[in-house]
Motif scaffolding. Structure first.
Motif, PDB file in Angstrom:
ATOM      1  N   PRO A 175    -196.690  17.967 -17.723  1.00 16.12           N
ATOM      2  CA  PRO A 175    -197.237  17.599 -19.045  1.00 16.12           C
ATOM      3  C   PRO A 175    -196.182  17.340 -20.113  1.00 16.12           C
ATOM      4  CG  PRO A 175    -198.477  19.412 -18.078  1.00 16.12           C
ATOM      5  CD  PRO A 175    -197.283  19.205 -17.195  1.00 16.12           C
ATOM      6  N   ASP A 176    -195.170  18.219 -20.237  1.00 15.37           N
ATOM      7  CA  ASP A 176    -194.165  18.052 -21.290  1.00 15.37           C
ATOM      8  C   ASP A 176    -193.306  16.811 -21.039  1.00 15.37           C
ATOM      9  OD1 ASP A 176    -195.107  20.318 -22.523  1.00 15.37           O
ATOM     10  OD2 ASP A 176    -193.554  21.642 -21.694  1.00 15.37           O
ATOM     11  N   GLY A 177    -192.862  16.649 -19.815  1.00 20.08           N
ATOM     12  CA  GLY A 177    -192.049  15.482 -19.483  1.00 20.08           C
ATOM     13  C   GLY A 177    -192.835  14.193 -19.618  1.00 20.08           C
ATOM     14  N   LEU A 178    -194.113  14.239 -19.233  1.00 16.64           N
ATOM     15  CA  LEU A 178    -194.957  13.056 -19.341  1.00 16.64           C
ATOM     16  C   LEU A 178    -195.170  12.678 -20.802  1.00 16.64           C
ATOM     17  CD1 LEU A 178    -196.547  11.062 -17.574  1.00 16.64           C
ATOM     18  CD2 LEU A 178    -198.535  12.530 -17.860  1.00 16.64           C
ATOM     19  N   ALA A 180    -193.165  13.298 -23.363  1.00 12.95           N
ATOM     20  CA  ALA A 180    -191.925  12.754 -23.898  1.00 12.95           C
ATOM     21  C   ALA A 180    -191.706  11.316 -23.422  1.00 12.95           C
ATOM     22  CB  ALA A 180    -190.746  13.639 -23.485  1.00 12.95           C
ATOM     23  N   CYS A 181    -191.940  11.080 -22.141  1.00 12.19           N
ATOM     24  CA  CYS A 181    -191.769   9.738 -21.584  1.00 12.19           C
ATOM     25  C   CYS A 181    -192.779   8.768 -22.189  1.00 12.19           C
ATOM     26  CB  CYS A 181    -191.914   9.793 -20.067  1.00 12.19           C
ATOM     27  SG  CYS A 181    -191.540   8.237 -19.230  1.00 12.19           S
ATOM     28  N   ALA A 182    -194.028   9.209 -22.335  1.00  5.09           N
ATOM     29  CA  ALA A 182    -195.070   8.352 -22.893  1.00  5.09           C
ATOM     30  C   ALA A 182    -194.773   7.990 -24.342  1.00  5.09           C
ATOM     31  CB  ALA A 182    -196.428   9.043 -22.796  1.00  5.09           C
ATOM     32  N   THR A 183    -194.249   8.929 -25.099  1.00  2.00           N
ATOM     33  CA  THR A 183    -193.929   8.669 -26.503  1.00  2.00           C
ATOM     34  C   THR A 183    -192.865   7.592 -26.622  1.00  2.00           C
ATOM     35  OG1 THR A 183    -194.488  10.958 -27.085  1.00  2.00           O
ATOM     36  CG2 THR A 183    -193.162   9.721 -28.656  1.00  2.00           C
ATOM     37  N   LYS A 184    -191.818   7.672 -25.797  1.00  3.97           N
ATOM     38  CA  LYS A 184    -190.749   6.657 -25.816  1.00  3.97           C
ATOM     39  C   LYS A 184    -191.264   5.305 -25.335  1.00  3.97           C
ATOM     40  CE  LYS A 184    -186.988   9.958 -25.043  1.00  3.97           C
ATOM     41  NZ  LYS A 184    -185.905  10.395 -24.104  1.00  3.97           N
ATOM     42  N   MET A 185    -192.023   5.314 -24.252  1.00  4.08           N
ATOM     43  CA  MET A 185    -192.540   4.055 -23.711  1.00  4.08           C
ATOM     44  C   MET A 185    -193.503   3.388 -24.674  1.00  4.08           C
ATOM     45  SD  MET A 185    -193.147   4.659 -19.628  1.00  4.08           S
ATOM     46  CE  MET A 185    -194.028   3.098 -19.521  1.00  4.08           C
ATOM     47  N   SER A 186    -194.315   4.181 -25.348  1.00  3.28           N
ATOM     48  CA  SER A 186    -195.270   3.626 -26.295  1.00  3.28           C
ATOM     49  C   SER A 186    -194.550   2.875 -27.402  1.00  3.28           C
ATOM     50  CB  SER A 186    -196.128   4.750 -26.881  1.00  3.28           C
ATOM     51  OG  SER A 186    -197.033   4.248 -27.834  1.00  3.28           O
ATOM     52  N   ALA A 187    -193.503   3.472 -27.955  1.00  7.05           N
ATOM     53  CA  ALA A 187    -192.744   2.822 -29.029  1.00  7.05           C
ATOM     54  C   ALA A 187    -192.109   1.523 -28.543  1.00  7.05           C
ATOM     55  CB  ALA A 187    -191.680   3.782 -29.556  1.00  7.05           C
ATOM     56  N   LEU A 188    -191.558   1.540 -27.328  1.00 10.16           N
ATOM     57  CA  LEU A 188    -190.930   0.332 -26.801  1.00 10.16           C
ATOM     58  C   LEU A 188    -191.963  -0.760 -26.540  1.00 10.16           C
ATOM     59  CD1 LEU A 188    -188.429  -1.125 -25.779  1.00 10.16           C
ATOM     60  CD2 LEU A 188    -188.763  -0.025 -23.548  1.00 10.16           C
ATOM     61  N   CYS A 189    -193.089  -0.409 -25.937  1.00  8.87           N
ATOM     62  CA  CYS A 189    -194.131  -1.404 -25.665  1.00  8.87           C
ATOM     63  C   CYS A 189    -194.641  -2.027 -26.956  1.00  8.87           C
ATOM     64  CB  CYS A 189    -195.287  -0.758 -24.906  1.00  8.87           C
ATOM     65  SG  CYS A 189    -194.939  -0.387 -23.172  1.00  8.87           S
ATOM     66  N   HIS A 190    -194.821  -1.228 -27.979  1.00 10.18           N
ATOM     67  CA  HIS A 190    -195.359  -1.735 -29.235  1.00 10.18           C
ATOM     68  C   HIS A 190    -194.402  -2.687 -29.935  1.00 10.18           C
ATOM     69  CE1 HIS A 190    -198.270   1.933 -29.454  1.00 10.18           C
ATOM     70  NE2 HIS A 190    -198.624   1.038 -28.549  1.00 10.18           N
ATOM     71  N   ARG A 191    -193.110  -2.559 -29.687  1.00 10.02           N
ATOM     72  CA  ARG A 191    -192.149  -3.526 -30.239  1.00 10.02           C
ATOM     73  C   ARG A 191    -192.437  -4.937 -29.766  1.00 10.02           C
ATOM     74  NH1 ARG A 191    -186.417  -1.546 -28.545  1.00 10.02           N
ATOM     75  NH2 ARG A 191    -186.069  -3.794 -28.810  1.00 10.02           N
ATOM     76  N   PHE A 192    -193.023  -5.067 -28.581  1.00  8.06           N
ATOM     77  CA  PHE A 192    -193.297  -6.378 -27.984  1.00  8.06           C
ATOM     78  C   PHE A 192    -194.782  -6.741 -28.033  1.00  8.06           C
ATOM     79  CE2 PHE A 192    -189.269  -5.073 -26.272  1.00  8.06           C
ATOM     80  CZ  PHE A 192    -188.533  -6.245 -26.199  1.00  8.06           C
ATOM     81  N   GLY A 193    -195.587  -5.944 -28.731  1.00  4.61           N
ATOM     82  CA  GLY A 193    -197.014  -6.205 -28.775  1.00  4.61           C
ATOM     83  C   GLY A 193    -197.721  -5.886 -27.483  1.00  4.61           C
ATOM     84  N   THR A 207    -201.904  11.750 -28.178  1.00  8.29           N
ATOM     85  CA  THR A 207    -200.794  12.450 -28.812  1.00  8.29           C
ATOM     86  C   THR A 207    -199.504  11.641 -28.712  1.00  8.29           C
ATOM     87  OG1 THR A 207    -201.794  14.580 -28.281  1.00  8.29           O
ATOM     88  CG2 THR A 207    -199.452  14.589 -28.831  1.00  8.29           C
ATOM     89  N   ALA A 208    -199.328  10.932 -27.607  1.00 11.89           N
ATOM     90  CA  ALA A 208    -198.117  10.141 -27.382  1.00 11.89           C
ATOM     91  C   ALA A 208    -198.124   8.823 -28.151  1.00 11.89           C
ATOM     92  CB  ALA A 208    -197.952   9.866 -25.893  1.00 11.89           C
ATOM     93  N   GLY A 209    -199.228   8.495 -28.798  1.00  9.31           N
ATOM     94  CA  GLY A 209    -199.305   7.230 -29.515  1.00  9.31           C
ATOM     95  C   GLY A 209    -199.588   6.048 -28.608  1.00  9.31           C
ATOM     96  N   ALA A 210    -200.090   6.330 -27.404  1.00 12.82           N
ATOM     97  CA  ALA A 210    -200.412   5.253 -26.464  1.00 12.82           C
ATOM     98  C   ALA A 210    -201.700   4.548 -26.884  1.00 12.82           C
ATOM     99  CB  ALA A 210    -200.544   5.816 -25.046  1.00 12.82           C
TER     100      ALA A 210
END
Length: 330
Positions: A175-178, A180-193, A207-210
């Motif tokens: 859960p914790d690692g997921l 953290a990974c989801a939060t970073k991936m969400s920000a990167l994906c949103h940069r590209f729409g 919680t991760a902003g997905a």
């Protein structure tokens, strides 16, 4: 579509999709009517004995002032409101004359498909909107095989190449690692729409902003209703007709069916094959992605089988993947 009808009566409605690249023409329902104030795809009721295409031509002439010259069936959607049931018969308009406008005084406009919110549309229209917003490819993460640093590099390259829908599926992270990974991936994906769905508990995804959740077949079976509101995405993994029908019953936005072909990730699984995939797609109305042994070149065959596109695991993160997906966004 006003009250006075029993909940068992079904109204057959046609609607037309007028598309201009990434834009679509929509109209707003007048206040005081059924679903008043909601945006919708223009159209109206089919009269008794009237062919759907004839009804479409008549309604769009009356509402928008256009003459439809060519149209093709796109999708059907059924929804039961408290006071009536609707069969929405949707057509894609290929050619028409004159400029569309709100001929009956209704608000009408061109809008970016990607920016439309399902909550602003009647429930019967939402599956059609979601189908319009889905790309041809659905990329599934492979952090366990590549490691986080190399995966982040490949994800960036895929997003630069046009990938717009990604699933984070990493059960080994915990859960914790997921999170953290989801939060970073969400920000990167949103940069590209792009949209990120997390294969985990729906609360973790939020919680991760997905942008939503992807339900495993185990989580899907435990669901009795859609776990997120209409403006967030809900997808589900399915392997048979029972699971597909359950995904449709809880109003999932789309499903992933696997394994379609033999795959190294599940060597002991018996592949469904294209013929069985076609049967499954015909049995439900929600969009389906084919998973298992897929590559970008399989999109056309998947669509011939009735699927919306293909889901990719290892193939999504090849070093040359970004260059192979251009032109497959819709």
């Amino acid at each position: 579509m006003n009250g006075g009808r029993s909940a068992t009566s079904t109204i057959h409605v046609v609607a037309g999709l007028l598309l201009d690249r990434d834009r679509i023409f929509i109209t707003r329902r007048p206040d005081g009517r059924h679903q008043g104030g909601k945006w919708e795809f223009p159209g109206g009721k089919v009269d008794v004995g009237e062919a759907p295409l004839d009804a479409l031509r008549r309604e769009l002439h009356e509402e928008l002032g256009i003459d439809v010259q060519e149209a093709t069936p796109y999708a059907r959607s059924r929804h039961a409101y408290p006071d009536l049931a609707v069969l929405l018969d949707v057509w894609r308009i290929l050619r028409y004359d004159r400029t569309p406008h709100g001929r009956e005084g209704q608000e009408a406009r061109w809008a970016e498909v990607s920016e439309l919110r399902p909550s602003e549309f009647p429930a019967a229209d939402r599956p059609i909107l979601r189908r319009l917003q889905l790309p041809a490819l659905y990329a599934i993460s492979d952090v366990a095989r590549l490691g986080q640093d190399l995966f982040a590099e490949r994800l960036l390259r895929a997003l630069e190449g046009g990938v717009r829908l990604v699933q984070l599926r990493e059960p080994g992270l915990g859960p914790d690692g997921l999170l953290a990974c989801a939060t970073k991936m969400s920000a990167l994906c949103h940069r590209f729409g792009a949209k990120l769905l997390v294969n985990a508990d729906p609360e973790l995804a939020i919680t991760a902003g997905a942008d939503g959740v992807h339900l495993s077949s185990r989580r899907l079976k435990a669901m009795r209703a859609r776990p997120l509101d209409p403006d967030l995405w809900v997808a589900a993994s399915c392997h048979d007709l029972e699971e597909l029908r359950h995904a449709q019953a809880i109003e999932a936005d789309f499903a992933v069916v696997s394994p379609v072909m033999a795959t190294s990730s599940h060597p002991g699984a018996s592949p469904l094959g294209w013929a069985r995939l076609s049967e499954l797609c015909r049995a439900v109305s929600l969009p389906v992605y084919a998973l298992g042994g897929m590559a970008p070149r399989d999109v056309e065959q998947a669509r011939q089988a009735g699927a919306h596109g293909v889901a990719l695991l290892s193939a999504a993160w090849a070093s040359d993947f970004g260059s192979s997906v251009k032109g497959l966004r819709g």
